[in-house]
Design an enzyme around this catalytic site. Structure first.
Site, PDB file in Angstrom:
ATOM      1  N   ASP A  95       0.867  -1.181   0.000  1.00 39.70           N
ATOM      2  CA  ASP A  95       0.000   0.000   0.000  1.00 39.70           C
ATOM      3  C   ASP A  95       0.904   1.232   0.000  1.00 39.70           C
ATOM      4  O   ASP A  95       2.057   1.185   0.398  1.00 39.70           O
ATOM      5  CB  ASP A  95      -0.959  -0.007   1.195  1.00 39.70           C
ATOM      6  N   SER A  96       0.330   2.346  -0.462  1.00 37.81           N
ATOM      7  CA  SER A  96       1.167   3.493  -0.823  1.00 37.81           C
ATOM      8  C   SER A  96       1.544   4.392   0.340  1.00 37.81           C
ATOM      9  O   SER A  96       2.430   5.231   0.189  1.00 37.81           O
ATOM     10  CB  SER A  96       0.420   4.321  -1.859  1.00 37.81           C
ATOM     11  N   GLY A  97       0.876   4.288   1.472  1.00 34.55           N
ATOM     12  CA  GLY A  97       1.295   5.048   2.644  1.00 34.55           C
ATOM     13  C   GLY A  97       0.410   6.222   3.028  1.00 34.55           C
ATOM     14  O   GLY A  97       0.414   6.637   4.182  1.00 34.55           O
ATOM     15  N   GLY A  98      -0.337   6.779   2.094  1.00 38.88           N
ATOM     16  CA  GLY A  98      -1.148   7.948   2.423  1.00 38.88           C
ATOM     17  C   GLY A  98      -2.218   7.618   3.449  1.00 38.88           C
ATOM     18  O   GLY A  98      -2.398   8.336   4.442  1.00 38.88           O
ATOM     19  N   PHE A  99      -2.894   6.514   3.219  1.00 35.18           N
ATOM     20  CA  PHE A  99      -3.961   6.072   4.116  1.00 35.18           C
ATOM     21  C   PHE A  99      -3.420   5.907   5.540  1.00 35.18           C
ATOM     22  O   PHE A  99      -4.035   6.336   6.512  1.00 35.18           O
ATOM     23  CB  PHE A  99      -4.501   4.740   3.590  1.00 35.18           C
ATOM     24  N   ASP A 149      -3.203   7.920  -2.757  1.00 36.78           N
ATOM     25  CA  ASP A 149      -4.585   8.385  -2.906  1.00 36.78           C
ATOM     26  C   ASP A 149      -4.974   9.220  -1.699  1.00 36.78           C
ATOM     27  O   ASP A 149      -4.276   9.233  -0.688  1.00 36.78           O
ATOM     28  CB  ASP A 149      -5.541   7.187  -3.045  1.00 36.78           C
ATOM     29  N   GLN A 191     -11.735   6.264  -5.424  1.00 35.97           N
ATOM     30  CA  GLN A 191     -12.384   6.846  -4.243  1.00 35.97           C
ATOM     31  C   GLN A 191     -13.771   7.353  -4.667  1.00 35.97           C
ATOM     32  O   GLN A 191     -14.225   7.054  -5.759  1.00 35.97           O
ATOM     33  CB  GLN A 191     -11.513   7.977  -3.671  1.00 35.97           C
ATOM     34  N   GLY A 218     -11.427   3.556   0.283  1.00 34.94           N
ATOM     35  CA  GLY A 218     -12.391   4.346   1.037  1.00 34.94           C
ATOM     36  C   GLY A 218     -13.587   3.565   1.527  1.00 34.94           C
ATOM     37  O   GLY A 218     -14.663   4.123   1.711  1.00 34.94           O
ATOM     38  N   ASP A 268      -7.629  -7.598   1.256  1.00 36.56           N
ATOM     39  CA  ASP A 268      -6.656  -7.682   2.348  1.00 36.56           C
ATOM     40  C   ASP A 268      -7.349  -7.204   3.599  1.00 36.56           C
ATOM     41  O   ASP A 268      -8.277  -6.392   3.524  1.00 36.56           O
ATOM     42  CB  ASP A 268      -5.440  -6.771   2.089  1.00 36.56           C
ATOM     43  N   CYS A 306     -11.313 -28.642   9.923  1.00 37.59           N
ATOM     44  CA  CYS A 306     -10.245 -27.734   9.464  1.00 37.59           C
ATOM     45  C   CYS A 306      -8.915 -28.475   9.569  1.00 37.59           C
ATOM     46  O   CYS A 306      -8.612 -29.066  10.606  1.00 37.59           O
ATOM     47  CB  CYS A 306     -10.221 -26.467  10.324  1.00 37.59           C
ATOM     48  N   CYS A 308      -5.934 -27.116   9.420  1.00 32.81           N
ATOM     49  CA  CYS A 308      -4.822 -26.192   9.707  1.00 32.81           C
ATOM     50  C   CYS A 308      -3.962 -26.739  10.843  1.00 32.81           C
ATOM     51  O   CYS A 308      -4.388 -27.615  11.592  1.00 32.81           O
ATOM     52  CB  CYS A 308      -5.368 -24.801  10.042  1.00 32.81           C
ATOM     53  N   CYS A 311      -5.904 -26.669  14.248  1.00 32.38           N
ATOM     54  CA  CYS A 311      -7.026 -27.591  14.424  1.00 32.38           C
ATOM     55  C   CYS A 311      -6.607 -29.056  14.314  1.00 32.38           C
ATOM     56  O   CYS A 311      -7.268 -29.936  14.868  1.00 32.38           O
ATOM     57  CB  CYS A 311      -8.127 -27.300  13.408  1.00 32.38           C
ATOM     58  N   HIS A 337      -5.038 -20.370  12.196  1.00 32.33           N
ATOM     59  CA  HIS A 337      -6.367 -20.916  11.886  1.00 32.33           C
ATOM     60  C   HIS A 337      -7.209 -19.885  11.127  1.00 32.33           C
ATOM     61  O   HIS A 337      -7.871 -20.224  10.135  1.00 32.33           O
ATOM     62  CB  HIS A 337      -7.137 -21.351  13.148  1.00 32.33           C
TER      63      HIS A 337
HETATM   64  N1  GUN Z   1      -6.630   0.645   2.906  1.00 32.60           N
HETATM   65  C1  GUN Z   1      -7.945   0.598   3.199  1.00 32.60           C
HETATM   66  N2  GUN Z   1      -8.613   1.564   2.531  1.00 32.60           N
HETATM   67  C2  GUN Z   1      -7.696   2.241   1.803  1.00 32.60           C
HETATM   68  C3  GUN Z   1      -7.778   3.370   0.894  1.00 32.60           C
HETATM   69  O1  GUN Z   1      -8.840   3.934   0.636  1.00 32.60           O
HETATM   70  N3  GUN Z   1      -6.608   3.770   0.328  1.00 32.60           N
HETATM   71  C4  GUN Z   1      -5.415   3.158   0.600  1.00 32.60           C
HETATM   72  N4  GUN Z   1      -4.318   3.614   0.008  1.00 32.60           N
HETATM   73  N5  GUN Z   1      -5.319   2.125   1.442  1.00 32.60           N
HETATM   74  C5  GUN Z   1      -6.445   1.668   2.030  1.00 32.60           C
HETATM   75 ZN    ZN Z   2      -8.110 -24.511  11.889  1.00 29.48          ZN
END
Ligand code: GUN
Ligand code: ZN
Length: 371
Positions: A95-99, A149, A191, A218, A268, A306, A308, A311, A337
């Protein structure tokens, strides 16, 4: 110049927008839909790479913000890049870091140039521009980098969301112009809050600029599941069907099932590992809270069937004991798990899509999972 990542569409579901595919990356292929565990600090907390792989993880997320502050992207680059550094040879997205600058640092301030903020570690003043976000991610060497972003804090007036959306598009253009690595993909981020017209415009303008894939941002900023669903449903029709779509920060099983129905390929979330560390486990019959006294002498595994590492050998009673005794194996096993559970949910969704029965699969799974 070959594309750094390529999305290969496989099956589409007749009753929904769900689809399966394969994301080909410089570090291997990922069958989609796929869930990416969060390795913020170049580690998925408590889980060795081989156990990640055994639990079904194929692609991980790491964070530019944290790694740029510590140990610094230069250190990671000198040690051979993020894959070598964390001993994960599969695909990685950063991820780019702004958030994170907005949510973690003290006093982030925004200008057209970028985000200026104070490090949450030592108070030093830092400047994250679109160009710098790309340069850091190139040093880290992820397979997929994200554009910088602006995700506005909600609730916000529509005019403020429109402004953030326009800025996101301008920054996306600067990110695209700044990139220099042919072996790294860059995804745009849509966004627009809960506004269908803003989402549509943002998606269309990013697609005009042309990215290697598209994320929906967002949506993990405190809205209801219904609002999340709406944001996805209004966005995904405006994204190319032959490129991957990534819903950022979503990992509640019910929300993942909804997003898959709307045509999302990648997810994620910290939920499986964070909940695991708090002794809350995922199961197809709803959450299992390991600290609960009901599990004091409970011989059952977290989830019947499960396979894993938690489990297959350990009882709820033993796991509860680990948590009450403050033993670190408890959070480790519960995290493993929870990851195995989410990967299995997504894999069975994939199979259902392949067989054209996703609508029924989702209805049954939602019924079992509860609210
Ligand atoms: N992680 C969860 N939501 C966002 C988002 O809107 N922008 C970025 N860069 N990371 C996120
Ligand atoms: Zn499990």
């Amino acid at each position: 110049m070959p594309a750094p990542v390529r999305f290969e569409l496989q099956a589409t579901d007749p009753g929904s927008a769900a689809r399966t595919g394969v994301l080909h990356t410089p570090h291997g292929a990922v069958e989609t839909p796929a869930f990416m565990p969060v390795g913020t600090q170049a580690t998925v907390k408590g889980v060795l790479p081989e156990l990640l792989r055994a639990s079904g993880s194929r692609m991980l997320l790491a964070n530019t913000y944290h790694l740029a502050l510590r140990p610094g992207e230069g250190v990671v680059a000198r040690l051979g890049g993020l894959h070598r550094f964390m001993a994960w040879d599969g695909p990685i997205l950063t991820d780019s870091g702004g958030f994170q600058a907005f949510s973690m640092s003290d006093r982030a301030s925004l200008t057209e140039r970028g985000v200026a903020f104070r490090s949450h570690l030592d108070g030093s003043l830092l400047d994250l521009t679109p160009e710098r976000a790309i340069a850091i991610q190139e040093s880290l060497g992820a397979d997929v980098a994200m554009v910088l972003d602006h995700c506005p804090a909600l609730p916000a007036e529509k005019s403020a969301i429109a402004e953030a959306t326009d800025r996101t598009i301008r920054w996306a253009r600067r990110c695209k112009e700044a990139r220099s690595r042919a072996d790294q993909a860059v995804f745009g981020i849509v966004q627009g809050g809960a506004h269908a017209d803003l989402r549509r415009e943002c998606a269309e303008r990013l697609v005009e600029l042309g990215f290697d894939g598209y994320a929906i941002g967002g949506v993990s900023v405190g809205e209801s599941p219904d609002e999340v669903r709406k944001a996805m449903e209004v966005t995904s029709p405006h994204l190319p069907t032959d490129q991957s779509r990534y819903l950022m920060g979503v990992g509640r099983p019910q929300d993942v099932l909804d997003a898959i129905a709307a045509g999302v390929d990648l997810f994620d979330c910290v939920l499986p590992t964070r909940n695991g560390r708090n002794a809350t486990c995922l199961s197809m019959r709803g959450p299992v809270r390991l600290r609960n006294a009901a599990h004091k002498a409970d011989p059952r595994p977290i989830e019947e069937g499960c396979d894993c590492p938690a489990c297959s050998r350990f009882s709820r009673s033993y796991l509860r004991h680990l948590f009450l005794a403050g033993e670190m194996l408890g959070p480790i096993l519960a995290s493993i798990h929870n990851l195995a559970f989410l990967h299995r949910l997504v894999r069975t969704a994939r199979e259902a899509i392949g067989e054209g029965r996703y609508v029924q699969f989702r209805a049954e799974a939602l019924e079992a999972l509860g609210p």
